[in-house]
Design an enzyme around this catalytic site. Structure first.
Site, PDB file in Angstrom:
ATOM      1  N   ARG A  23       0.848  -1.207   0.000  1.00 22.06           N
ATOM      2  CA  ARG A  23       0.000   0.000   0.000  1.00 22.06           C
ATOM      3  C   ARG A  23       0.877   1.247   0.000  1.00 22.06           C
ATOM      4  O   ARG A  23       0.649   2.199  -0.757  1.00 22.06           O
ATOM      5  CB  ARG A  23      -0.923   0.008   1.218  1.00 22.06           C
ATOM      6  CG  ARG A  23      -1.947  -1.123   1.213  1.00 22.06           C
ATOM      7  CD  ARG A  23      -2.710  -1.206   2.549  1.00 22.06           C
ATOM      8  NE  ARG A  23      -3.375   0.030   2.857  1.00 22.06           N
ATOM      9  CZ  ARG A  23      -3.494   0.557   4.088  1.00 22.06           C
ATOM     10  NH1 ARG A  23      -2.952  -0.065   5.131  1.00 22.06           N
ATOM     11  NH2 ARG A  23      -4.121   1.692   4.275  1.00 22.06           N
ATOM     12  N   LYS A 106      12.771  -5.836   1.001  1.00 18.22           N
ATOM     13  CA  LYS A 106      13.792  -6.429   1.872  1.00 18.22           C
ATOM     14  C   LYS A 106      13.105  -7.201   2.990  1.00 18.22           C
ATOM     15  O   LYS A 106      11.974  -6.853   3.315  1.00 18.22           O
ATOM     16  CB  LYS A 106      14.740  -5.378   2.427  1.00 18.22           C
ATOM     17  CG  LYS A 106      14.185  -4.048   2.844  1.00 18.22           C
ATOM     18  CD  LYS A 106      13.069  -4.001   3.829  1.00 18.22           C
ATOM     19  CE  LYS A 106      13.302  -4.737   5.134  1.00 18.22           C
ATOM     20  NZ  LYS A 106      12.055  -4.770   5.967  1.00 18.22           N
TER      21      LYS A 106
END
Lengths: 366, 366
Positions: A23, A106
């Protein structure tokens, strides 16, 4: 007189997976001045459609009921991969193979072996790679680096300390993907330690440490996933670094950088407290005042403004690299991001190995 | 109705040695509201007389050409000892033996064996002992402790980091007593690490760590005196602490305290940037804002005012303990300061042993 070249069209993103972080990155892509979103895929078509609607995607964006469909969409130039870490190898490799430039969340992989497979596929397919470490792209980061590089005001780097923790709460610790061994097996080390390790390497101009030793206070859940840990890193030139990362402590995001002649600290390095301005605090050539009452000069607060949030600057940087490759071919690929991603992953791996070996020092070899 | 007792007379200090730090503490004694200076001794009478004159001693104060003469002065209630560490054992024991209450500069001894001799003499002679760790007495320190003790706002302590360093410069590194093996053999560990270790123990409510491991980046001068070092401390409950101390880095004085629900940092814990006010920064129950853009609530700056500098508050606290012993006898002796001094010295010793043993973990036993 040469005609002015027409403006490059925006880089067209596809997103595979509707994780919460997607988002924020979707908003960043839409805020960025050289990128747009054309597709989103989820295992459920309904979920993908709802995600597109809820996050203000362009009307023309396609929602797909699979990740594959995004990768098959010929109008997708680049994919953003926010999937759980254990799925990165498969989907990042598939994306690269289908010539999609890769913005990878990550921690980028479960270990450097997996990352090497991803990077090899990016190289052979001629696509640009970048990990989604947002703070690297805030203009504050460059200003801090300028201070660290100033031999008069900072000098030789001697000691670094970094913290990234948040108190995740009981629901997270029971249900979140980040504590599941089959989804995000690196736990807090991967999710939060990644940032600390990147900060340490950034400060050290990406010199790798000689040895990494995990602190024996590390905590794990019943499935063996790391919930908190720390480590000390020793560098060849005597510089040291320590960090602490956790799912079990108050939200804290620190870098402390001690040099021969200066000191720099930042208290919100991962996510600035305010979106449009980031602060850091720098001291240079600090001395005790007469009678050792107080000091002089006082530390200085540096405020660095940004019109665009750091995550949108990250997207812009990635897309500008993608455009170069699209326009001029794969010789234009910027290797920097792959190199520092790999170094970060190497240190993550070393901390994990040190914990597995009873907190022994582990050598780091590129 | 009992008559009001007359105000107690001020505690009368003698000072043995004219080190630079003695100037600051002399000022503190003169600023304090329950103490005065009646004597100063140096190996040179001229030096002692000049020191008394230059530091605004009362006209009636005696200057002596020896330390012994101060200890023999019957009007001296208490002595402040700013001598090099290697002289502490001899002069602190002699002072206690002559029934002088003892305010002892840090590091208090070369090792815990020496300190135990000093403390045993204080006990058998019935004199009050305190180490001269000034920051313990700033009202800020108590306010920080109140925050750390608040289970809602801070909760369980998880990780501590502390730094005390100053860039001492070439003249210091060649000539200062603090780098001479026969005078201050503990070097930076004793002079600056003492404060970091005290801060760590203070935060841990004076629980000792289980193990102490020095970081292998420690630096020494040619005579083997420590110029910089760091260590990690592991506690029985999983709490960790790290510190870094140095003569070779910019003046920096940090404590960073991470708890389950809160975070506290202070940037001038050893010597406040301003004499009449000390700041610390506290965060409690910090959460990511919606979309992980920013955080809420923001950290709060706490300002703690003090009319009297922290070193004068130290003198006042010491003198008020001395008065109790003078009035009510040695049963009134406050043992707290001896206990925490000994714990601090034990950890200093453990760091030193860890360095000597090739940076192996060292157990700490009270």
């Amino acid at each position: 007189m040469a005609a002015e070249s027409p403006p490059s069209p925006p880089v067209r993103f596809g997103i595979i997976g509707c994780a919460n972080i997607a988002r924020k990155v979707s908003r960043a892509i839409l805020l960025s001045r050289n990128s747009t979103i054309v597709a989103v895929g989820s295992r459920s078509l309904e979920k993908a459609a709802a995600f597109a609607r809820d996050n203000g995607f362009p009307e023309s964006a396609r929602a797909y009921g699979s990740y594959d469909a995004v990768l098959e969409d010929p109008e997708v130039d680049a994919v953003y991969v926010p999937l759980p870490t254990s799925l990165h190898l498969r989907w990042a490799v598939l994306a690269a193979r289908r010539k999609k430039h890769l913005l990878l969340e990550k921690p980028v992989a479960l270990n450097v072996g997996e990352l090497d497979e991803i990077l090899a596929e990016c190289e052979s397919s001629g696509v640009q790679y970048m990990d989604a470490t947002m703070w690297m792209h805030h203009p504050r980061t460059a200003e801090m680096k300028a201070f660290l590089s100033d031999s008069q005001r900072f000098g030789q780097l001697k000691a670094v300390h970094s913290i990234f923790s948040y108190n995740s709460g009981p629901d997270f610790l029971k249900n979140d993907v980040r504590i599941k061994p089959d989804l995000d097996a690196l736990g807090a080390l991967g999710d939060t330690g990644w940032y600390c390790i990147r900060a340490i390497l950034w400060a050290a101009d990406y010199t790798l440490p000689k040895t990494v030793t995990a602190l024996s206070s590390a905590e794990f859940n019943e499935a063996g996933v790391n919930l908190s840990c720390g480590a000390s890193l020793i560098f060849h030139d005597g510089q040291i670094a320590t960090f602490y990362c956790s799912f079990l402590s108050n939200l804290t995001m620190e870098i402390s950088l001690l040099g021969e002649n200066g000191y720099l600290r930042v208290h919100d390095f991962v996510i600035p407290f305010q979106e449009n301005v980031g602060a850091f605090y720098a001291s240079a050539n600090t001395k005790f005042a007469e009678l050792s009452i107080g000091i002089e000069p006082a530390p200085i607060e540096h405020l660095v403004r940004t019109d665009v949030p750091q995550e949108a600057l990250m997207v812009e940087e990635f897309s500008s690299l993608v455009r170069k490759v699209k326009e001029n071919g794969s010789e234009e690929i910027e290797k920097f991001w792959a190199i520092i991603s790999r170094k970060t992953q190497l240190v993550v791996d070393a901390v994990k190995v040190s914990m597995e070996k009873g907190f022994q020092p582990v050598e780091v070899v590129y």
